[in-house]
Write a protein that holds these residues in place. Structure first.
Motif, PDB file in Angstrom:
ATOM      1  N   GLN B   2       0.846  -1.180   0.000  1.00  0.00           N
ATOM      2  CA  GLN B   2       0.000   0.000   0.000  1.00  0.00           C
ATOM      3  C   GLN B   2       0.883   1.232   0.000  1.00  0.00           C
ATOM      4  O   GLN B   2       1.968   1.221   0.543  1.00  0.00           O
ATOM      5  N   SER B   6      -2.618   6.001   1.081  1.00  0.00           N
ATOM      6  CA  SER B   6      -3.822   5.180   1.160  1.00  0.00           C
ATOM      7  C   SER B   6      -3.911   4.472   2.499  1.00  0.00           C
ATOM      8  O   SER B   6      -4.977   4.212   3.010  1.00  0.00           O
ATOM      9  N   GLU B 296      -9.175   1.915  -5.200  1.00  0.00           N
ATOM     10  CA  GLU B 296      -8.198   1.761  -4.120  1.00  0.00           C
ATOM     11  C   GLU B 296      -8.827   1.410  -2.765  1.00  0.00           C
ATOM     12  O   GLU B 296      -8.303   0.561  -2.033  1.00  0.00           O
TER      13      GLU B 296
END
Lengths: 310, 310
Positions: B2, B6, B296
């Motif tokens: 990641q 995020s 996402e």
């Protein structure tokens, strides 16, 4: 009160509808998984079949079918809605009978589900029937119009839930241990939730499926409300007077449990007056509509609600 | 795995959705009776609020909201559908904890509903939440199109019922006393019903509300199925490894009860391999669609499903 011919045709029609509902429930609760289902576990399915098949007056399905028919709607789709409502009725009996609730061993003359199976299975059988009712009533074969299916699901939820049957059951249990007895008005409100709401929705569901106009729907709602109330008062009177073999469940249990009933609050004689007045009010509500000529079976259903022996 | 940005935004977004769901549930479960309801009995309502408010990760609502948002749908109507699904999840916890089922005293770090209230109230609180979910999801404020509302009600029933969650729970209980241990394939099917079906439907509900096309819907379904399976394997691993204070419920109870888990069937190391593969499969399913650029948060939801501590 009734003509000789209609006195024959009502019981015949009631058992005809009961037979068609039995077939519908049997098919809906078959071992084959439906769309969107992964697998139907055999024992849970068996307990759900035990809870729904082979018993019951099927008065709620009768009200759906006959109300729809009065308004010109007939067919398998009406039977699906009727079967869904009957599943909700049967689920409520399974959960009411649980040890943590009324703790009953006998229902419709047979061991209750938690006695015939086990307690966990009875909890899940009730949950499964309640859930499946919404699958059946909201899915496409029940009506071509999605708005009608949604209205049926929504109405069923309101009749069965917190502000209807489940809420009425909670009030009923609370009344058993209340320090002061409930007033007759509180008892009638409790009963309009516990029993009345689903009986009334059975009539309403028939009207929704058939696309009743506002006037017919209002009249049928008034009929359903009075019939539902009459049915519960008759139930209390049967419990006070009835015998167990005929009832298929224990009699005299209301008094032993300090249940909130109009018989307890007002006495047997006054309860019978109210019962008969409600049945007459139900019949009068029907008279005010344009279908008054073909309403005979619903009139007899109101008479049956108070004259039945179990 | 990641990016730093995020990693911040997912927990923030999860708690933002959780706060909005809390407000929605609080409003839906207010003391004022809704349309078609007669009265909301205070104690039953209180138990339903206790079972739903102030706890939970709200992962199912998150999946509804983020899936719908990915497809361009946002608003109070999406939150209603999300709240309905959360009610069904909460009902299942209340019933699973009952003495006749798993007999648990602790849930989300607090006494279970039958401990905080009583057994009858817990049965009815579960019944009430399950029923009310269908009222909320099928009623007009949830979507202007009746066919969409009916599809949501029908899909919710299938995910929660005999062929989904309730059926999976029945298989789970049966496995505890089975003479032979279940195969890994049987365990995965059981879990796809018990936990997977409702998680997967949360994704599907977002797609239904947003009117997803067939390709997007198929991709999202695959994502939901893998995420649901990953979530349950992660749950089993947490139970085997986790500590009670962090879990908010008893740990190590699967082994003590002979529960059918992949940890028991294949060992901890192999279970972790499967968990991570499923999470990756969930992410891959999303990559195949046109919304791959804005996916996402759903990718992180799949990572969260397996990396969470409770």
């Amino acid at each position: 009160m009734q003509t000789a011919s209609s006195a024959i045709s009502f019981p015949e029609r009631l058992s005809e509808v009961a037979a068609r509902i039995e077939t519908t429930l049997d098919r809906l609760l078959s071992p084959e998984a439906g769309a969107g289902e992964i697998l139907r576990p055999a024992r849970l399915l068996e307990s759900m079949r035990y809870a729904t098949l082979g018993g019951g007056k099927r008065l709620r399905p009768f009200l759906v079918v006959e109300t729809a028919r009065l308004l010109g709607a007939e067919g398998d789709n009406v039977l699906r809605a009727a079967a869904a409502i009957e599943m909700v009725h049967c689920y409520s009996l399974v959960h009411d009978d649980l040890p943590g609730m009324d703790n009953d061993d006998l229902r419709r003359g047979r061991p209750t589900v938690h006695k015939a199976f086990d307690e966990a299975t009875a909890i899940l059988a009730g949950d499964g029937l309640l859930t499946y009712a919404f699958d059946v009533i909201a899915s496409e074969p029940t009506h071509a119009d999605g708005a009608v299916r949604a209205a049926l699901a929504c109405g069923l939820a309101r009749a069965a839930g917190l502000g209807g049957m489940a809420g009425g059951q909670a009030l009923d249990l609370a009344a058993e241990t209340a320090t002061a007895p409930l007033s007759a008005a509180d008892i009638q409100r409790l009963q309009s939730m516990k029993t009345g709401a689903l009986l009334c929705f059975s009539v309403e569901a028939g009207a929704i499926i058939a696309g009743a106009d506002a006037k017919a729907r209002a009249a049928l709602l008034a009929y359903g409300r009075c019939l539902g109330a009459a049915f519960q008062v008759a139930d209390d009177i049967l419990d006070a007077e009835g015998d167990e073999a005929q009832l298929g469940k224990r009699a005299g249990k209301d008094a032993g449990r300090n249940k909130a009933t109009l018989v307890a609050a007002l006495g047997l004689a006054e309860a019978k007056v109210i019962r008969d007045r409600l049945a007459n009010d139900a019949v009068s509500a029907l008279a005010e509509t344009h279908f008054s000529a073909s309403r005979e079976l619903l009139v007899e259903a109101a008479r049956f609600a108070v004259a039945r022996k179990n």
